[in-house]
Write a protein that holds these residues in place. Structure first.
Motif, short mmCIF file in Angstrom:
data_model
loop_
_atom_site.label_atom_id
_atom_site.label_comp_id
_atom_site.label_asym_id
_atom_site.label_seq_id
_atom_site.Cartn_x
_atom_site.Cartn_y
_atom_site.Cartn_z
N TYR A 295 0.89 -1.15 0.02
CA TYR A 295 0.22 -0.01 -0.02
C TYR A 295 0.94 1.13 0.01
O TYR A 295 1.87 1.30 0.84
N TYR A 296 0.40 2.21 -0.81
CA TYR A 296 1.34 3.55 -0.96
C TYR A 296 0.30 4.54 -0.12
O TYR A 296 -1.04 4.50 -0.35
N ASN A 297 0.80 5.22 0.39
CA ASN A 297 0.08 6.50 1.18
C ASN A 297 0.80 7.63 1.00
O ASN A 297 2.16 7.96 1.23
N VAL A 298 0.20 8.92 0.86
CA VAL A 298 0.87 10.34 0.73
C VAL A 298 0.45 11.23 1.64
O VAL A 298 -1.05 11.11 1.89
N HIS B 35 5.08 19.69 -3.08
CA HIS B 35 5.85 18.78 -2.18
C HIS B 35 4.90 17.45 -1.60
O HIS B 35 3.69 17.84 -0.96
N GLY B 36 5.27 16.45 -1.70
CA GLY B 36 4.46 15.25 -0.88
C GLY B 36 5.58 14.43 -0.44
O GLY B 36 6.53 14.11 -0.79
N GLN B 37 5.19 13.76 0.82
CA GLN B 37 5.85 12.63 1.27
C GLN B 37 5.00 11.68 1.32
O GLN B 37 3.77 11.84 1.47
N PHE B 38 5.75 10.39 1.02
CA PHE B 38 4.71 9.20 1.00
C PHE B 38 5.51 7.89 1.54
O PHE B 38 6.68 8.02 2.07
N CYS B 39 4.93 7.08 1.95
CA CYS B 39 5.12 5.71 2.59
C CYS B 39 4.47 4.56 1.79
O CYS B 39 3.40 4.68 1.25
N VAL B 40 5.42 3.53 1.71
CA VAL B 40 5.09 2.51 0.87
C VAL B 40 4.81 1.29 2.17
O VAL B 40 5.96 0.88 2.99
#
Length: 179
Positions: free
Chosen positions: A25-28, A45-50
């Motif tokens: 799952y990807y989340n921004v 700008h955006g930070q994300f997590c997988v």
């Protein structure tokens, strides 16, 4: 040439990479960009997590997805820069981590607990230890409530029981791994 518009397109693209079957799952969040109303956003700008990497082999697919993003600019005049680093590797089950879990399960049963071995691809410090070939298990600490929320806290009533489990596990490991 609104950078916020391009970021919105990239966020949608990132979410399209979610793999429900593999549970990746990807989340921004957080996101930012633009200036006061009426000014076209020159940057965003955006930070994300997988999350949910079931195996370390899945990192290749994730990297491929991320590398494709700068090549798929939607808003003319915008550029996209994507960088990443690994916070936690996947914690894959090994023969020795299975042996270690057996020690935890034995200790739990002696304390009247019903252990259940699960595979949950969530971030854990034990994953780093495991990635170096050291047998590892997770979840010997006090129980948390509301993890990763503003209401996150430790269940005080679980501290004594979990400390006993950790101590008895150490005893069992010392006995069994000498063999």
């Amino acid at each position: 040439h609104s950078a916020v518009h391009e970021l919105a397109q990239q966020i949608l693209r990132l979410y399209s990479f979610n793999d429900m079957q593999k549970k990746i799952y990807y989340n921004v969040a957080p996101i930012s960009g633009g200036r006061p109303n009426g000014v076209v956003a020159g940057e965003a700008h955006g930070q994300f997590c997988v999350a949910g990497m079931p195996t370390n082999a899945d990192f290749g697919l994730v990297e491929e997805n991320l590398r494709s993003m700068p090549e798929q600019v939607t808003v003319e005049g915008c550029t996209v820069d994507v960088s990443w680093h690994t916070l936690f590797p996947a914690m894959e089950r090994t023969e020795n981590s299975g042996r270690l879990y057996g020690c935890v399960a034995e200790a739990a049963e002696q304390l009247g607990l019903s252990p259940v071995e699960i595979s949950d691809p969530c971030a854990t410090d034990a994953a780093w230890i495991s990635s170096f070939g050291v047998p590892a298990v997770d979840a010997l600490s006090a129980m948390e409530v509301g993890i990763h929320t503003m209401e996150e806290h430790v269940s005080i009533s679980s501290i004594q029981q979990r400390t006993a489990l950790a101590a008895l596990t150490i005893h069992t490991v010392c006995r069994d791994f000498k063999k």
